[in-house]
Enzyme design. Sequence first.
Site, PDB file in Angstrom:
ATOM      1  N   HIS A  37       0.847  -1.202   0.000  1.00 18.22           N
ATOM      2  CA  HIS A  37       0.000   0.000   0.000  1.00 18.22           C
ATOM      3  C   HIS A  37       0.882   1.251   0.000  1.00 18.22           C
ATOM      4  O   HIS A  37       0.564   2.249  -0.654  1.00 18.22           O
ATOM      5  CB  HIS A  37      -0.878   0.045   1.254  1.00 18.22           C
ATOM      6  CG  HIS A  37      -1.812  -1.115   1.404  1.00 18.22           C
ATOM      7  ND1 HIS A  37      -1.654  -2.087   2.362  1.00 18.22           N
ATOM      8  CD2 HIS A  37      -2.938  -1.457   0.715  1.00 18.22           C
ATOM      9  CE1 HIS A  37      -2.618  -2.976   2.261  1.00 18.22           C
ATOM     10  NE2 HIS A  37      -3.416  -2.630   1.273  1.00 18.22           N
ATOM     11  N   GLN A 153      -8.288  -7.965 -10.284  1.00 18.44           N
ATOM     12  CA  GLN A 153      -9.007  -6.774  -9.816  1.00 18.44           C
ATOM     13  C   GLN A 153      -8.618  -5.549 -10.642  1.00 18.44           C
ATOM     14  O   GLN A 153      -9.481  -4.757 -11.052  1.00 18.44           O
ATOM     15  CB  GLN A 153      -8.690  -6.540  -8.338  1.00 18.44           C
ATOM     16  CG  GLN A 153      -9.161  -5.202  -7.796  1.00 18.44           C
ATOM     17  CD  GLN A 153      -8.982  -5.088  -6.304  1.00 18.44           C
ATOM     18  OE1 GLN A 153      -9.791  -5.600  -5.549  1.00 18.44           O
ATOM     19  NE2 GLN A 153      -7.936  -4.402  -5.858  1.00 18.44           N
ATOM     20  N   SER A 186      -1.991  -8.184   3.526  1.00 11.23           N
ATOM     21  CA  SER A 186      -2.496  -8.066   4.901  1.00 11.23           C
ATOM     22  C   SER A 186      -2.802  -9.459   5.443  1.00 11.23           C
ATOM     23  O   SER A 186      -2.753  -9.694   6.650  1.00 11.23           O
ATOM     24  CB  SER A 186      -3.768  -7.212   4.934  1.00 11.23           C
ATOM     25  OG  SER A 186      -3.533  -5.987   4.285  1.00 11.23           O
ATOM     26  N   ARG A 187      -3.139 -10.401   4.560  1.00 10.48           N
ATOM     27  CA  ARG A 187      -3.499 -11.757   5.002  1.00 10.48           C
ATOM     28  C   ARG A 187      -2.283 -12.580   5.418  1.00 10.48           C
ATOM     29  O   ARG A 187      -2.452 -13.642   6.010  1.00 10.48           O
ATOM     30  CB  ARG A 187      -4.292 -12.478   3.903  1.00 10.48           C
ATOM     31  CG  ARG A 187      -5.703 -11.913   3.735  1.00 10.48           C
ATOM     32  CD  ARG A 187      -6.574 -12.751   2.819  1.00 10.48           C
ATOM     33  NE  ARG A 187      -7.958 -12.354   2.892  1.00 10.48           N
ATOM     34  CZ  ARG A 187      -8.580 -11.573   1.996  1.00 10.48           C
ATOM     35  NH1 ARG A 187      -7.922 -11.102   0.962  1.00 10.48           N
ATOM     36  NH2 ARG A 187      -9.852 -11.264   2.148  1.00 10.48           N
TER      37      ARG A 187
END
Length: 279
Positions: A37, A153, A186-187
Amino acid sequence: MQIAKTIKEVRTQVKTWKSEGLTVGLVPTMGYLHEGHGSLITRARKENDRVVVSVFVNPMQFGPGEDLESYPRDLEKDSAYCESLGADLIFHPEPEEMYTAGFCSYVDMSVLTEELCGLSRPVHFRGVCTVVNKLFNIVQPNRAYFGQKDAQQLAVIRRMVEDLNMDLEIVGCPIVREEDGLAKSSRNTYLSDEERAAALVLSKAVKLGEELVKAGERDAKKIVSEMSALIQKEPLARIDYVKAVDGLTMQQIDTVKSPMLVALAVFIGKTRLIDNFAV
Ligand code: PAF
């Protein structure tokens, strides 16, 4: 740096910026920010006068039995990180602010969403397209930034912007990896030490695929099968998919071409991780 919880606050601020002739970059996120990010925020900072980061764990893109409740959250840490990177505003709405009572309008896409992650997560892209469309309407950015790790995405959002004549530029940014190669996510925080070591098999498979292409292999099925065989050697890994697809349409291909995406989703224990490379 301002933290806004309501759509009204964001609109008021953006209106002021726009009236001053300033450009706005948007980095949509679900929070629990990492250097992946960070690279998007840094790029947005370079290319725009003002930077908005949205931090919203979007319930609509999680299917039943997925990790909506357990998805990691830490607004305090996210705020400090955004501020250190020079973001101007964090938009952190509650679900009720985004989805008011009676909400029943969606952005649905066919073709691109019917492959790869769309097969195992059937409601996912409808949730992504709907929330991203809402964020674009709320923030009205000149540019929006997305990571190449979520390659499908990114392709879906580019298609949506093209199909629905949205007036902004979509900027795709390279995958950011840990030193040992694991793509930042994040996972990754869900992984035990043993699983963290096993998860390296994803980036090893990506590297193998890239090397095969570089060495001149043209048979996409062979690349996929060699990558799959490597992953299957890892006892903690269970393949969801490994596929070679057209980089724009996400439809499966048999021969290497450009643009091509080789994408994989693999469960390491209960954690589903994704990775990919593009040609
Ligand atoms: O990539 C994500 O974190 C999410 O899918 C996004 C784009 C922020 C939409 O909720």
